[in-house]
Design an enzyme around this catalytic site. Structure first.
Site, PDB file in Angstrom:
ATOM      1  N   GLY A  51      38.953  39.247  38.074  1.00 18.43           N
ATOM      2  CA  GLY A  51      38.728  40.585  37.553  1.00 18.43           C
ATOM      3  C   GLY A  51      37.308  41.067  37.663  1.00 18.43           C
ATOM      4  O   GLY A  51      36.988  42.163  37.200  1.00 18.43           O
ATOM      5  N   GLY A  52      36.446  40.271  38.312  1.00 18.62           N
ATOM      6  CA  GLY A  52      35.075  40.715  38.506  1.00 18.62           C
ATOM      7  C   GLY A  52      34.990  42.001  39.319  1.00 18.62           C
ATOM      8  O   GLY A  52      34.061  42.779  39.162  1.00 18.62           O
ATOM      9  N   GLY A  53      36.003  42.207  40.157  1.00 21.66           N
ATOM     10  CA  GLY A  53      36.067  43.432  40.950  1.00 21.66           C
ATOM     11  C   GLY A  53      36.925  44.515  40.338  1.00 21.66           C
ATOM     12  O   GLY A  53      37.201  45.534  40.981  1.00 21.66           O
ATOM     13  N   THR A  87      41.533  41.120  46.449  1.00 18.67           N
ATOM     14  CA  THR A  87      40.400  42.038  46.430  1.00 18.67           C
ATOM     15  C   THR A  87      39.100  41.260  46.295  1.00 18.67           C
ATOM     16  O   THR A  87      39.060  40.235  45.609  1.00 18.67           O
ATOM     17  CB  THR A  87      40.519  42.993  45.227  1.00 18.67           C
ATOM     18  N   GLY A  88      38.044  41.758  46.923  1.00 18.00           N
ATOM     19  CA  GLY A  88      36.728  41.173  46.716  1.00 18.00           C
ATOM     20  C   GLY A  88      36.053  40.776  48.013  1.00 18.00           C
ATOM     21  O   GLY A  88      36.621  40.869  49.107  1.00 18.00           O
ATOM     22  N   SER A  89      34.830  40.280  47.889  1.00 18.41           N
ATOM     23  CA  SER A  89      34.020  39.987  49.069  1.00 18.41           C
ATOM     24  C   SER A  89      34.585  38.830  49.892  1.00 18.41           C
ATOM     25  O   SER A  89      34.527  38.858  51.129  1.00 18.41           O
ATOM     26  CB  SER A  89      32.582  39.677  48.645  1.00 18.41           C
ATOM     27  N   GLU A 146      46.162  42.759  40.942  1.00 18.10           N
ATOM     28  CA  GLU A 146      46.179  41.406  41.495  1.00 18.10           C
ATOM     29  C   GLU A 146      47.271  40.571  40.843  1.00 18.10           C
ATOM     30  O   GLU A 146      47.994  39.833  41.523  1.00 18.10           O
ATOM     31  CB  GLU A 146      44.811  40.750  41.285  1.00 18.10           C
TER      32      GLU A 146
END
Length: 220
Positions: A95-97, A28-30, A103
């Site tokens: 876990g920033g997202g 997950t994420g950018s 995950e």
């Protein structure tokens, strides 16, 4: 290159690590979004993906990549995801997202974790990035007090954040994580903690690091 261009670079490089005919674990994420976009170019060569978040699932499906539930597979050859920090041993903060629990579940199915990140994420000691801890809501204050007492970290509730699991996130600042495996094992056992965002048990096997000189491959 810009940070966005570096993310595109490592996302494209990660496709080379996906075996033909595989079901691939997708994070997950950018940065992972760049990988998903690149994965679409070989979608006819893979069986599908297991995704760690609703957002990634929606992106995969929009590109015509089949998505399976984690319960439908026994193992994955590879899990590809980003990191908020990674150290020289392959330990990560994630876990920033707010998808850290899912995950970690998908990462645990995988034989290899390939981290894709830009060079700003490589650190000597983790902790400058606030450590996410997913908690059951009623335990948030209790867990925050314990993080302060045992590790000296200042935990704040992430405003407006409800995870895909219906839980909350504490972001812990002021840490120097010198023994990631020990801290992960300890905090994971606390009542009310769903997941701590230290990935030491499920650390990276390889990191594809985007640099101004191209993709640097770190092996752990």
């Amino acid at each position: 290159m810009t940070q966005d261009e570096l993310k595109t670079l490592v996302g494209q490089a990660a496709v080379q690590h996906v075996p033909a005919g595989a079901i691939v674990g997708v994070g997950t994420g950018s940065t992972v979004n760049k990988f998903i976009d690149a994965l679409a170019s070989i979608k006819d060569q893979i069986r599908g993906a297991v995704s760690s978040s609703v957002a990634s699932t929606e992106r995969l499906k929009a590109l015509g990549i089949p998505v399976l539930e984690a319960s439908e597979v026994e193992s994955l050859p590879v899990y590809i995801d980003g990191a908020d920090e990674i150290d020289a041993a392959g330990n990560m903060i994630k876990g920033g997202g707010a998808a850290l629990t899912r995950e970690k579940i998908v990462a645990d199915l995988a034989e290899r974790f390939i981290c894709i990140a830009d060079e700003s994420k490589l650190v000597e000691v983790m902790g400058n990035f606030p450590l996410p801890v997913e908690v059951i809501p009623m335990a948030a204050a209790q867990v925050a007090r314990r993080l302060k007492a045992q590790y000296g970290g200042d935990a704040t509730l992430r405003a407006g954040c409800v995870t895909d699991n219906g839980c909350h996130i504490l972001d812990v600042r002021g840490l120097k994580i010198t023994d990631p495996a020990a801290m992960e094992a300890d905090v994971s056992q606390w009542p009310g903690v769903v997941t701590v965002g230290i990935f030491a048990r499920n650390k990276a096997s390889v990191c594809l690091l985007g640099t101004s000189e191209g993709v640097r491959t770190l092996t752990f």
